[in-house]
Design a protein around this motif. Structure first.
Motif, PDB file in Angstrom:
ATOM      1  N   ALA A  40      40.268 -15.621  -0.876  1.00 42.75           N
ATOM      2  CA  ALA A  40      38.836 -15.732  -1.161  1.00 42.75           C
ATOM      3  C   ALA A  40      38.563 -16.426  -2.485  1.00 42.75           C
ATOM      4  O   ALA A  40      37.485 -17.002  -2.680  1.00 42.75           O
ATOM      5  CB  ALA A  40      38.189 -14.341  -1.158  1.00 42.75           C
ATOM      6  N   ASP A  41      39.523 -16.407  -3.403  1.00 41.83           N
ATOM      7  CA  ASP A  41      39.364 -17.034  -4.704  1.00 41.83           C
ATOM      8  C   ASP A  41      39.761 -18.512  -4.603  1.00 41.83           C
ATOM      9  O   ASP A  41      40.924 -18.833  -4.362  1.00 41.83           O
ATOM     10  CB  ASP A  41      40.261 -16.329  -5.724  1.00 41.83           C
ATOM     11  N   PRO A  42      38.808 -19.444  -4.795  1.00 36.48           N
ATOM     12  CA  PRO A  42      39.146 -20.870  -4.653  1.00 36.48           C
ATOM     13  C   PRO A  42      40.171 -21.355  -5.670  1.00 36.48           C
ATOM     14  O   PRO A  42      40.902 -22.311  -5.403  1.00 36.48           O
ATOM     15  CB  PRO A  42      37.793 -21.569  -4.850  1.00 36.48           C
ATOM     16  N   ARG A  45      43.382 -20.257  -3.906  1.00 35.92           N
ATOM     17  CA  ARG A  45      43.538 -20.890  -2.589  1.00 35.92           C
ATOM     18  C   ARG A  45      43.703 -22.405  -2.686  1.00 35.92           C
ATOM     19  O   ARG A  45      44.631 -22.980  -2.089  1.00 35.92           O
ATOM     20  CB  ARG A  45      42.307 -20.556  -1.729  1.00 35.92           C
ATOM     21  N   GLU A  89      31.507 -16.407   6.323  1.00 33.50           N
ATOM     22  CA  GLU A  89      32.494 -15.502   5.764  1.00 33.50           C
ATOM     23  C   GLU A  89      33.625 -16.331   5.157  1.00 33.50           C
ATOM     24  O   GLU A  89      33.781 -17.516   5.465  1.00 33.50           O
ATOM     25  CB  GLU A  89      33.048 -14.560   6.839  1.00 33.50           C
ATOM     26  N   THR A  90      34.423 -15.712   4.323  1.00 37.65           N
ATOM     27  CA  THR A  90      35.525 -16.441   3.693  1.00 37.65           C
ATOM     28  C   THR A  90      36.657 -16.749   4.671  1.00 37.65           C
ATOM     29  O   THR A  90      37.551 -17.543   4.343  1.00 37.65           O
ATOM     30  CB  THR A  90      36.098 -15.656   2.502  1.00 37.65           C
ATOM     31  N   THR A  91      36.622 -16.170   5.874  1.00 32.15           N
ATOM     32  CA  THR A  91      37.678 -16.452   6.855  1.00 32.15           C
ATOM     33  C   THR A  91      37.704 -17.917   7.263  1.00 32.15           C
ATOM     34  O   THR A  91      38.727 -18.396   7.758  1.00 32.15           O
ATOM     35  CB  THR A  91      37.508 -15.578   8.110  1.00 32.15           C
ATOM     36  N   PHE A  93      37.906 -20.399   5.405  1.00 31.67           N
ATOM     37  CA  PHE A  93      38.899 -21.104   4.586  1.00 31.67           C
ATOM     38  C   PHE A  93      40.297 -20.945   5.173  1.00 31.67           C
ATOM     39  O   PHE A  93      41.122 -21.861   5.096  1.00 31.67           O
ATOM     40  CB  PHE A  93      38.856 -20.593   3.152  1.00 31.67           C
ATOM     41  N   THR A 137      30.931 -25.626   0.064  1.00 35.48           N
ATOM     42  CA  THR A 137      30.268 -24.351  -0.178  1.00 35.48           C
ATOM     43  C   THR A 137      30.466 -23.979  -1.643  1.00 35.48           C
ATOM     44  O   THR A 137      31.305 -24.558  -2.335  1.00 35.48           O
ATOM     45  CB  THR A 137      30.846 -23.220   0.694  1.00 35.48           C
ATOM     46  N   ASP A 139      31.919 -21.553  -2.645  1.00 32.94           N
ATOM     47  CA  ASP A 139      33.244 -20.935  -2.762  1.00 32.94           C
ATOM     48  C   ASP A 139      34.378 -21.918  -2.513  1.00 32.94           C
ATOM     49  O   ASP A 139      35.546 -21.527  -2.454  1.00 32.94           O
ATOM     50  CB  ASP A 139      33.372 -19.771  -1.772  1.00 32.94           C
ATOM     51  N   ALA A 142      35.193 -25.877   2.884  1.00 38.53           N
ATOM     52  CA  ALA A 142      35.523 -25.238   4.171  1.00 38.53           C
ATOM     53  C   ALA A 142      35.981 -26.306   5.174  1.00 38.53           C
ATOM     54  O   ALA A 142      37.171 -26.559   5.319  1.00 38.53           O
ATOM     55  CB  ALA A 142      34.323 -24.461   4.692  1.00 38.53           C
TER      56      ALA A 142
END
Length: 273
Positions: A40-42, A45, A89-91, A93, A137, A139, A142
């Motif tokens: 979840a943390d860019p 990731r 949602e973060t899923t 990514f 996004t 975050d 994506a």
């Protein structure tokens, strides 16, 4: 060292440090890379984990066995499709990065094998079923549908099973016209690259003409049943945006006159509505 500390050391150390580290199997560290693939943390990731993978591939650091371990984990954990259908949602990514990791890791021989067939079919399902169509996004990046389209292109080009996969590819592209979303980050270019690949490798022009007619038939049906609903308006905008790009692509190449004519007729009709 924990994973983040070790990955940072490897990224900052460059190829020499990376090559020395991966002389050992490093099974646990590779498993940790997979666990952080969709973090979840860019910063973890994208800036750490994904950048490290690019280094490892670019400088040929990983052994075939180590690359196989990463591929097997992505496939066995069903990271492409396991969370598909979720939105905002973060899923997303996880799905988007899984396609990129596979594209970077797969060899030509793997793409042509049964493993490549499974991944190709999973990528087609991902492009068809994805509901989170965001690209940029707050975050991070994506772009699940766009990445899936690129993975499909690479796999299809290597496997050269154009006739077999023409219909699934067109179905996967078309499915994205009806998701109440208008793309803004060149996703249509990825779709058109797939169509261009099909046409360049013997797919009949008439098949594409029929496909276009079916798309506008569906748009007509939605209009009749729903009127000016969000479903209709977003679908109309996305279809016309895609068809304009398709038309000018064909026109600049000065070929496929029947396709050009069909698209032109429908564009003119629907701009009058």
């Amino acid at each position: 060292m924990n994973f983040i500390e070790q990955a940072t050391t490897l990224l900052n150390g460059g190829p020499t440090i990376q090559r020395q580290f991966f002389l050992e199997p490093q099974t646990e560290f590779l498993n940790d890379m997979i666990q952080h693939l969709g973090d979840a943390d860019p910063q973890v990731r994208d800036e750490l984990n994904y950048r490290l993978l690019i280094d490892l591939v670019q400088y040929h650091i990983l052994s075939n066995e180590q690359k196989q371990q990463l591929i097997d984990e992505i496939v066995s954990q069903n990271l492409l499709l396991g969370t598909v259908g979720s939105k905002h949602e973060t899923t997303v990514f996880q799905r988007a990065l899984s396609t990129e990791w596979l594209r970077l890791l797969l060899t030509e021989d793997q793409m042509k094998s049964e493993l490549g067939k499974k991944i190709l079919e999973d990528a087609l399902l991902l492009m068809e079923r994805e509901r989170d169509l965001r690209a940029y996004t707050e975050d991070g990046f994506a772009y699940s549908v766009g990445n899936a389209a690129l993975l499909i292109y690479v796999l299809l080009q290597e496997r050269q099973e154009y006739t077999t996969y023409a219909a699934p590819v067109l179905m996967a592209i078309q499915s994205n016209f009806w998701k109440e979303y208008v793309f803004t980050d060149d996703e249509e270019e990825r779709f058109l690259s797939l169509i261009d690949l099909l046409l360049a490798n013997g797919i009949e022009e008439d098949l594409l003409v029929e496909w276009i007619e079916q798309i506008f038939d569906r748009l007509e049906m939605i209009s009749q049943y729903e009127g000016f609903s969000a479903h209709f308006l977003k679908g109309r905008t996305e279809v016309l945006q895609f068809m304009r790009a398709f038309y000018f692509t064909l026109k600049f190449k000065n070929n496929y006159k029947k396709l050009q004519s069909t698209i032109s007729i429908f564009i003119q009709k629907w701009y009058k509505i």
